[in-house]
Design an enzyme around this catalytic site. Structure first.
Site, mmCIF file in Angstrom:
data_model
loop_
_atom_site.group_PDB
_atom_site.id
_atom_site.type_symbol
_atom_site.label_atom_id
_atom_site.label_comp_id
_atom_site.label_asym_id
_atom_site.label_seq_id
_atom_site.Cartn_x
_atom_site.Cartn_y
_atom_site.Cartn_z
ATOM 1 N N SER A 42 -12.567 2.062 5.670
ATOM 2 C CA SER A 42 -11.234 2.435 5.214
ATOM 3 C C SER A 42 -11.269 3.872 4.708
ATOM 4 O O SER A 42 -11.585 4.784 5.459
ATOM 5 C CB SER A 42 -10.745 1.463 4.130
ATOM 6 O OG SER A 42 -9.423 1.743 3.756
ATOM 7 N N THR A 43 -11.007 4.086 3.424
ATOM 8 C CA THR A 43 -10.930 5.440 2.876
ATOM 9 C C THR A 43 -12.235 6.206 3.098
ATOM 10 O O THR A 43 -13.291 5.752 2.678
ATOM 11 C CB THR A 43 -10.605 5.400 1.377
ATOM 12 O OG1 THR A 43 -9.503 4.526 1.166
ATOM 13 C CG2 THR A 43 -10.290 6.785 0.844
ATOM 14 N N MET A 74 -11.834 1.616 -0.051
ATOM 15 C CA MET A 74 -11.381 1.021 -1.295
ATOM 16 C C MET A 74 -11.038 -0.446 -1.082
ATOM 17 O O MET A 74 -10.557 -0.833 -0.024
ATOM 18 C CB MET A 74 -10.150 1.760 -1.820
ATOM 19 C CG MET A 74 -9.731 1.318 -3.211
ATOM 20 S SD MET A 74 -8.231 2.131 -3.789
ATOM 21 C CE MET A 74 -6.990 1.150 -2.962
ATOM 22 N N ASP A 109 -11.761 -5.663 1.517
ATOM 23 C CA ASP A 109 -11.620 -6.155 2.887
ATOM 24 C C ASP A 109 -12.947 -6.014 3.629
ATOM 25 O O ASP A 109 -13.557 -4.944 3.645
ATOM 26 C CB ASP A 109 -10.522 -5.364 3.617
ATOM 27 C CG ASP A 109 -10.193 -5.959 4.979
ATOM 28 O OD1 ASP A 109 -10.301 -7.193 5.116
ATOM 29 O OD2 ASP A 109 -9.817 -5.198 5.887
ATOM 30 N N HIS A 113 -8.947 1.130 8.751
ATOM 31 C CA HIS A 113 -7.607 0.990 8.198
ATOM 32 C C HIS A 113 -6.797 2.248 8.498
ATOM 33 O O HIS A 113 -7.115 3.327 8.013
ATOM 34 C CB HIS A 113 -7.661 0.776 6.685
ATOM 35 C CG HIS A 113 -8.259 -0.534 6.290
ATOM 36 N ND1 HIS A 113 -8.819 -0.745 5.059
ATOM 37 C CD2 HIS A 113 -8.380 -1.712 6.961
ATOM 38 C CE1 HIS A 113 -9.264 -1.987 4.980
ATOM 39 N NE2 HIS A 113 -9.010 -2.595 6.133
#
Length: 362
Positions: A184-185, A303, A306, A210
């Site tokens: 993600s991030t 973050m 997930d 993401h």
């Protein structure tokens, strides 16, 4: 953990829309740990304000008069690296532009529509606040030019049960290997580093990053120009074959399926899982069910949590599992949670993930 009210996250908003400045300022100011120190209409005015005070996070539009957001972002990252959240219009043209911003070092994306902007921003207030908080904690030293990150999406929290049931038995080991990556991030930077290091002969790879719809196609196309392997946005029934990486399309879940000795992906609709669509947990659970010990699962910078449950399911079904280490992460949340739950067999630096993928061929 958020900051105390007496030591708030100081934010600068840079957007040529008066509506965006007004609404974003109001939403952020409503959070007890955030203070909007300035809201200006373009980067030229922002530069003047930066001469007297520097924010912890900058919320930045891309297309603005006098100076575009990407030029301003590159200036910031070269002079004084600062977490920057891009507030971008959700269009195909905007996606390509925003990818340039991510490449220049943006930490996260918050997408906005062309119509119904005020109502959308109010509805997405949780997303905006959580994204700013995550950005404030980001390790911007990892965001050198050529990097980037992913959006944070807020909504009701479902588990992977909403898409498919858990695996009940381990798959038979075969010679076909699958690598599943979830991030993600900070993930666009991490994926670029990993995928560009792979030779043309590599295991088949399935990826959840993401990212909103319309962004993943441009992201995959960009990686395809940089990598020895083929990289594409996944389409329903695409084969998972050596030398190819499939990236889940934004706004849809991706599942691994097995037919005989072959693997392919299914691209499906469904509710957000862990507040994301695509969800890493959905992909990892499907890999646990369809590949078992034939798979390697890797959870990378991001973050939230997930992928943590899915990585444990993969490990329980005989897969090898890795988590990216804290030092090389932009945000350590997802790997940290996977390690905490026992899903990660080992913890490795970002620089070592490509070699671990290559070992799948041995």
């Amino acid at each position: 953990m958020t900051r105390a009210a007496d030591n708030p996250i100081r934010v600068m908003v840079v957007d040529d829309s008066a509506v965006v400045r007004q609404v974003v300022t109001g939403l952020l100011q409503a959070a007890p740990d955030i203070e909007v120190m300035a809201a200006v209409s373009d980067p030229v005015l922002a530069i003047e304000r930066l001469k007297t005070a520097w924010p912890d996070v900058i919320v930045l539009d891309v297309e603005m008069p006098r100076m575009d957001g990407i030029t301003f972002l590159r200036m910031i990252m070269s002079q004084r690296p600062t977490p920057v959240v891009i507030c971008s219009t959700l269009t195909e043209k905007g996606a390509k532009t925003t990818l340039e911003a991510m490449s220049a070092g943006a930490v996260a994306i918050v997408t906005k529509p062309k119509l119904g902007l005020k109502q959308f921003l109010q509805d997405a207030s949780d997303e905006l606040v959580s994204t700013v908080r995550a950005a404030a904690r980001a390790n911007v030293r990892r965001l050198a030019p050529g990097s980037g990150a992913a959006p944070v999406v807020a909504s009701a929290k479902h588990t992977a049960d909403a898409i498919l049931p858990a695996a009940t038995r381990a798959m038979t080991t075969t010679t076909e290997r699958v690598v599943a990556l979830g991030t993600s991030t900070g993930g666009t930077q991490a994926l670029e580093e990993v995928l560009t290091a792979l030779p043309r002969v590599s295991p088949g790879i399935v990826i959840v990053q993401h990212m909103p719809e319309k962004f993943t196609a441009a992201f995959a196309a960009r990686l395809d120009t940089l990598c020895h392997i083929t990289v594409k946005e996944a389409e329903h029934n695409d084969r998972v074959v050596p030398g190819r990486a499939l990236i889940a399309p934004g706004g849809r879940h991706m599942l691994l399926k097995r037919s005989g000795a072959q693997y392919h992906v299914e691209v499906v609709d469904g509710p957000l899982v862990n507040r994301h669509r695509p969800s890493v947990d959905v992909l990892f659970r499907s890999v646990a069910k369809s590949a078992g010990a034939n798979a390697l699962g890797v959870i990378m910078t991001g973050m939230g949590d997930d992928g943590a449950a899915g990585l444990l399911e993969m490990r329980n079904q005989g897969a090898r599992t890795l988590a990216q280490d804290e030092e090389s992460c932009v945000v350590f949340g997802m790997p940290k949670e996977a390690i905490k739950r026992g899903g990660a067999e080992r913890v490795v630096a970002l620089s070592g993930i490509a070699s671990e993928i290559q070992r799948q061929l041995l």
